[in-house]
Design a protein around this motif. Sequence first.
Motif, PDB file in Angstrom:
ATOM      1  N   GLN A 170     -46.110  -7.517  -5.679  1.00  0.00           N
ATOM      2  CA  GLN A 170     -45.464  -8.820  -5.620  1.00  0.00           C
ATOM      3  C   GLN A 170     -45.340  -9.376  -4.199  1.00  0.00           C
ATOM      4  O   GLN A 170     -44.918 -10.490  -4.008  1.00  0.00           O
ATOM      5  CB  GLN A 170     -44.077  -8.726  -6.247  1.00  0.00           C
ATOM      6  N   ARG A 180     -45.119 -20.107  -1.382  1.00  0.00           N
ATOM      7  CA  ARG A 180     -43.678 -19.850  -1.375  1.00  0.00           C
ATOM      8  C   ARG A 180     -43.166 -19.580   0.033  1.00  0.00           C
ATOM      9  O   ARG A 180     -42.083 -20.036   0.419  1.00  0.00           O
ATOM     10  CB  ARG A 180     -43.360 -18.669  -2.292  1.00  0.00           C
ATOM     11  N   SER A 199     -32.755 -21.553  -1.115  1.00  0.00           N
ATOM     12  CA  SER A 199     -33.132 -21.564  -2.527  1.00  0.00           C
ATOM     13  C   SER A 199     -33.034 -22.969  -3.111  1.00  0.00           C
ATOM     14  O   SER A 199     -33.914 -23.413  -3.853  1.00  0.00           O
ATOM     15  CB  SER A 199     -32.229 -20.604  -3.303  1.00  0.00           C
ATOM     16  N   LEU A 204     -36.769 -22.441  -5.215  1.00  0.00           N
ATOM     17  CA  LEU A 204     -37.213 -21.097  -5.563  1.00  0.00           C
ATOM     18  C   LEU A 204     -36.004 -20.244  -5.953  1.00  0.00           C
ATOM     19  O   LEU A 204     -34.901 -20.466  -5.453  1.00  0.00           O
ATOM     20  CB  LEU A 204     -37.935 -20.435  -4.378  1.00  0.00           C
ATOM     21  N   THR A 207     -33.611 -14.542  -5.676  1.00  0.00           N
ATOM     22  CA  THR A 207     -34.222 -13.229  -5.446  1.00  0.00           C
ATOM     23  C   THR A 207     -35.568 -13.365  -4.748  1.00  0.00           C
ATOM     24  O   THR A 207     -35.908 -12.571  -3.871  1.00  0.00           O
ATOM     25  CB  THR A 207     -34.401 -12.485  -6.780  1.00  0.00           C
ATOM     26  N   THR A 208     -36.350 -14.385  -5.144  1.00  0.00           N
ATOM     27  CA  THR A 208     -37.633 -14.636  -4.474  1.00  0.00           C
ATOM     28  C   THR A 208     -37.405 -15.012  -3.021  1.00  0.00           C
ATOM     29  O   THR A 208     -38.098 -14.520  -2.121  1.00  0.00           O
ATOM     30  CB  THR A 208     -38.403 -15.754  -5.193  1.00  0.00           C
ATOM     31  N   ARG A 211     -36.505 -11.881  -0.906  1.00  0.00           N
ATOM     32  CA  ARG A 211     -37.658 -11.041  -0.576  1.00  0.00           C
ATOM     33  C   ARG A 211     -38.539 -11.694   0.478  1.00  0.00           C
ATOM     34  O   ARG A 211     -38.952 -11.057   1.442  1.00  0.00           O
ATOM     35  CB  ARG A 211     -38.489 -10.778  -1.842  1.00  0.00           C
ATOM     36  N   ARG A 212     -38.819 -12.968   0.290  1.00  0.00           N
ATOM     37  CA  ARG A 212     -39.731 -13.658   1.204  1.00  0.00           C
ATOM     38  C   ARG A 212     -39.118 -13.837   2.593  1.00  0.00           C
ATOM     39  O   ARG A 212     -39.805 -13.755   3.601  1.00  0.00           O
ATOM     40  CB  ARG A 212     -40.129 -15.014   0.612  1.00  0.00           C
TER      41      ARG A 212
END
Length: 240
Positions: A170, A180, A199, A204, A207-208, A211-212
């Motif tokens: 991922q 993203r 966010s 987005l 959680t995404t 991580r990013r």
Amino acid sequence: MRQRVIFLLVIALALLPVTISQVSATFYYNGTVILYFSRPEWILVPSNWTLVTTQGVLERGGYVYPVNTSEIKFHVRTQGVIEVSQPNISSVSVILPLNSRITYISQTPTSLNEEGSYINITFSTGNVTVLYYIVDQNPFLNPYIYSTGVSSGATAYLAYLLWRRRPTPQVAPPNELDDRDIKILEAIKAGADNLSKISELSLLPRTTVYRRVKKLVNLGLIEEIRERGKVKYVVKGGAK
């Protein structure tokens, strides 16, 4: 008389560290949080923690106090993110199912043990962040299958570090930025300096974004700044 008072004060100060209580916490992947008290004391809890234990607990202005119980249960929405930053908490245990994949972890765990169908990750600090997701119940996809029969926390943690070096599907390659990543960078450039704002502006999931953002920090494109217990993110000079 004065010397006697000074002597008693010295004795009291010497015994103070012994009487200071220890509050530990256990965070479950389903959102259950349990605080364990060695003795009653007021402790501030985050606003997004919902109090579940109602008997024997006082609640006042964001603080809770165990009257006749040593455990207080809360519920919090995890969504793949377990995060705690509480100076009053001395140790944290994070309970995840065996079929979990950890994508980010802050602080070095003191142990990582397999207990039945769960993984227990312990930390000797109250400042912990763990990002994870759950994969299919397939033994070949189980990231912790190696740990069967391992009882030593140090050995298990070493095995975890070796597993963590495996590529994660991922996460994009470190030398490439996808759409993203670009959205997150643009959101931060536009003034979004925390995860919620990023966010909201990038549209987005949190959680995404988490991580990013950590990926971009590791790549040196974003700087993570901690001020008075809060974290904010800024784009480093020259990042495009």
